[in-house]
Design a protein around this motif. Structure first.
Motif, PDB file in Angstrom:
ATOM      1  N   ILE A 277       0.833  -1.199   0.000  1.00  0.00           N
ATOM      2  CA  ILE A 277       0.000   0.000   0.000  1.00  0.00           C
ATOM      3  C   ILE A 277       0.869   1.252   0.000  1.00  0.00           C
ATOM      4  N   GLN A 278       1.918   1.264   0.832  1.00  0.00           N
ATOM      5  CA  GLN A 278       2.803   2.421   0.869  1.00  0.00           C
ATOM      6  C   GLN A 278       3.455   2.668  -0.486  1.00  0.00           C
ATOM      7  N   ASP A 279       3.960   1.601  -1.076  1.00  0.00           N
ATOM      8  CA  ASP A 279       4.646   1.741  -2.353  1.00  0.00           C
ATOM      9  C   ASP A 279       3.705   2.238  -3.445  1.00  0.00           C
ATOM     10  N   ARG A 280       2.479   1.720  -3.435  1.00  0.00           N
ATOM     11  CA  ARG A 280       1.535   2.088  -4.495  1.00  0.00           C
ATOM     12  C   ARG A 280       1.008   3.502  -4.324  1.00  0.00           C
ATOM     13  N   THR A 281       0.829   3.955  -3.101  1.00  0.00           N
ATOM     14  CA  THR A 281       0.183   5.243  -2.874  1.00  0.00           C
ATOM     15  C   THR A 281       1.148   6.380  -2.585  1.00  0.00           C
ATOM     16  N   THR A 282       2.350   6.079  -2.087  1.00  0.00           N
ATOM     17  CA  THR A 282       3.301   7.144  -1.762  1.00  0.00           C
ATOM     18  C   THR A 282       4.643   6.968  -2.455  1.00  0.00           C
ATOM     19  N   GLY A 283       4.899   5.802  -3.024  1.00  0.00           N
ATOM     20  CA  GLY A 283       6.166   5.566  -3.690  1.00  0.00           C
ATOM     21  C   GLY A 283       7.312   5.274  -2.758  1.00  0.00           C
ATOM     22  N   ARG A 284       7.024   5.018  -1.501  1.00  0.00           N
ATOM     23  CA  ARG A 284       8.088   4.692  -0.548  1.00  0.00           C
ATOM     24  C   ARG A 284       7.566   3.653   0.439  1.00  0.00           C
ATOM     25  N   VAL A 285       8.473   2.942   1.071  1.00  0.00           N
ATOM     26  CA  VAL A 285       8.119   1.943   2.075  1.00  0.00           C
ATOM     27  C   VAL A 285       8.824   2.301   3.373  1.00  0.00           C
ATOM     28  N   ASN A 286       8.044   2.499   4.415  1.00  0.00           N
ATOM     29  CA  ASN A 286       8.585   2.864   5.722  1.00  0.00           C
ATOM     30  C   ASN A 286       8.018   1.923   6.776  1.00  0.00           C
ATOM     31  N   PRO A 287       8.769   0.880   7.156  1.00  0.00           N
ATOM     32  CA  PRO A 287       8.258  -0.088   8.132  1.00  0.00           C
ATOM     33  C   PRO A 287       7.877   0.520   9.469  1.00  0.00           C
ATOM     34  N   ARG A 288       8.452   1.652   9.825  1.00  0.00           N
ATOM     35  CA  ARG A 288       8.129   2.262  11.113  1.00  0.00           C
ATOM     36  C   ARG A 288       6.671   2.718  11.179  1.00  0.00           C
ATOM     37  N   GLU A 289       6.023   2.868  10.017  1.00  0.00           N
ATOM     38  CA  GLU A 289       4.625   3.288   9.986  1.00  0.00           C
ATOM     39  C   GLU A 289       3.662   2.118   9.815  1.00  0.00           C
ATOM     40  N   TRP A 290       4.160   0.913   9.782  1.00  0.00           N
ATOM     41  CA  TRP A 290       3.284  -0.239   9.556  1.00  0.00           C
ATOM     42  C   TRP A 290       2.316  -0.430  10.709  1.00  0.00           C
ATOM     43  N   THR A 291       1.091  -0.784  10.358  1.00  0.00           N
ATOM     44  CA  THR A 291       0.067  -1.082  11.360  1.00  0.00           C
ATOM     45  C   THR A 291      -0.603  -2.434  11.131  1.00  0.00           C
ATOM     46  N   HIS A 292      -0.372  -3.046   9.953  1.00  0.00           N
ATOM     47  CA  HIS A 292      -1.048  -4.297   9.623  1.00  0.00           C
ATOM     48  C   HIS A 292      -0.111  -5.411   9.171  1.00  0.00           C
ATOM     49  N   GLY A 293       1.121  -5.078   8.872  1.00  0.00           N
ATOM     50  CA  GLY A 293       2.070  -6.095   8.437  1.00  0.00           C
ATOM     51  C   GLY A 293       2.323  -6.052   6.943  1.00  0.00           C
ATOM     52  N   SER A 294       3.450  -6.597   6.544  1.00  0.00           N
ATOM     53  CA  SER A 294       3.820  -6.611   5.137  1.00  0.00           C
ATOM     54  C   SER A 294       3.001  -7.638   4.371  1.00  0.00           C
ATOM     55  N   ALA A 295       3.093  -7.578   3.056  1.00  0.00           N
ATOM     56  CA  ALA A 295       2.391  -8.549   2.210  1.00  0.00           C
ATOM     57  C   ALA A 295       2.825  -9.966   2.547  1.00  0.00           C
ATOM     58  N   ASP A 296       4.130 -10.176   2.680  1.00  0.00           N
ATOM     59  CA  ASP A 296       4.629 -11.518   2.987  1.00  0.00           C
ATOM     60  C   ASP A 296       4.145 -11.993   4.352  1.00  0.00           C
ATOM     61  N   GLN A 297       4.135 -11.093   5.325  1.00  0.00           N
ATOM     62  CA  GLN A 297       3.668 -11.470   6.662  1.00  0.00           C
ATOM     63  C   GLN A 297       2.189 -11.851   6.645  1.00  0.00           C
ATOM     64  N   ARG A 298       1.399 -11.104   5.920  1.00  0.00           N
ATOM     65  CA  ARG A 298      -0.040 -11.377   5.898  1.00  0.00           C
ATOM     66  C   ARG A 298      -0.329 -12.722   5.249  1.00  0.00           C
ATOM     67  N   VAL A 299       0.378 -13.006   4.162  1.00  0.00           N
ATOM     68  CA  VAL A 299       0.199 -14.305   3.521  1.00  0.00           C
ATOM     69  C   VAL A 299       0.695 -15.418   4.436  1.00  0.00           C
ATOM     70  N   ARG A 300       1.848 -15.210   5.054  1.00  0.00           N
ATOM     71  CA  ARG A 300       2.410 -16.248   5.921  1.00  0.00           C
ATOM     72  C   ARG A 300       1.458 -16.616   7.041  1.00  0.00           C
TER      73      ARG A 300
END
Length: 322
Positions: A277-300
């Motif tokens: 979501i971050q990459d698609r909407t802002t063009g950057r990825v900042n794990p410090r702002e995560w609230t739901h987990g990465s794509a890989d984590q959610r699938v795992r």
């Protein structure tokens, strides 16, 4: 996904409020206690991690407690007085009577999925814990805006669970307008059932008391992320056992889940990872702002639930690796 034509559907917990009045505040969100949840628009430089299909639990609870955070949430005893938040029922689900209706109608399929989730957790929760089960009060669809026990919400919030009135809310247009068009998520018959199963997972967490464990609200290892990944795990548990759920008379509700259905659930989980979501909407990825987990984590974690079928296996709060 194929429903049993002989199954009888229970519409008592599924309702539709139609088009909400007032439309909420600009940009979407929930009002209450003079506070508004900032729902991102996906604009460059804005925070995008909140615009997800899963409930923004920590924000909802913060608002419901007047900014006091997650701990000490005062949830009233059942039965809840839902007269203020429910409004009039549009009758959207009145024609949903059988599994055949669910095969022919997306609305009736939603009823069948709710029935299946309720049946699964009514058996699984007491069997795997020392906590008794209670179903969600309402699974409510709306258009535009809706009043809830957590305040007013607009479509921009996405599907969410309100722990105060123990109800699930969704504007069904979200799947096309936001998930597919804005976030590049998949289309398919099993995308919405995955989302509903995730939200039902939040209800299970509420019944278990897990929500009170959330203290940290952002970051790749935060409690908020652990809460969301656990809800994905619970969704996987139900998915693996959905064909074993029955209606009130013992008829199977769901006859078949295909490999395509599972692939759609995995694709949906990937599309709502914080990093995607971050990459698609802002063009950057900042794990410090995560609230739901990465794509890989959610699938795992969805797959942990799908393969292990266990509340203990879904204990993300004890996991050293997410």
């Amino acid at each position: 996904m194929r429903f049993n034509p002989k199954a009888r559907l229970d519409t008592s917990r599924v309702r539709d409020s139609g088009r909400g009045s007032g439309g909420g505040r600009s940009g979407g969100g929930m009002s209450g206690g003079g506070m508004q949840i900032p729902i991102p628009t996906g604009a460059k430089g804005g925070s995008a991690v909140g615009l997800v299909i899963a409930v923004i639990v920590f924000l909802v609870l913060t608002q419901c407690t007047g900014g006091g955070g997650l701990s000490g949430l005062g949830v009233p005893d059942n039965p809840f007085d839902l007269s203020r938040v429910q409004g009039d029922d549009s009758g959207r689900y009145d024609a949903c009577r059988t599994g055949e209706d669910a095969n022919d109608s997306e609305d009736c399929a939603r009823v069948a999925v709710e029935n299946s989730l309720t049946d699964y957790w009514s058996e699984t929760l007491p069997a795997q814990s020392d906590v008794g089960f209670r179903p969600e009060n309402v699974m409510q669809t709306f258009t535009g805006a809706v009043e809830t026990g957590c305040g007013q919400a607009t479509s921009a919030v996405g599907p969410f669970y309100c722990p105060v009135d123990e109800s699930i809310y969704l504007d069904t247009g979200f799947f096309r307008d936001v998930l597919q068009q804005q976030l590049g998520g998949p289309a398919g018959d099993f995308v919405e059932p995955y989302v509903l199963a995730h939200e039902y997972g939040h209800h299970v967490q509420n019944v278990l008391g897990t929500m009170s464990r959330v203290r940290t609200q952002q970051g790749p290892d935060s409690d908020a992320v652990r809460l969301e990944l656990q809800a994905d795990c619970y969704a996987g548990m139900w998915t693996a056992n959905a064909t074993g759920t029955d209606d009130a008379g013992g008829e199977p509700l769901i006859l078949e889940l295909s490999e395509q259905d599972i692939s759609e659930a995995i694709a949906a989980a990937k599309s709502v990872g914080d990093d995607k979501i971050q990459d698609r909407t802002t063009g950057r990825v900042n794990p410090r702002e995560w609230t739901h987990g990465s794509a890989d984590q959610r699938v795992r974690w969805f797959m942990v639930g799908y393969t292990e079928h266990s509340l203990d296996a879904c204990d993300t709060f004890s996991a050293s690796r997410l």
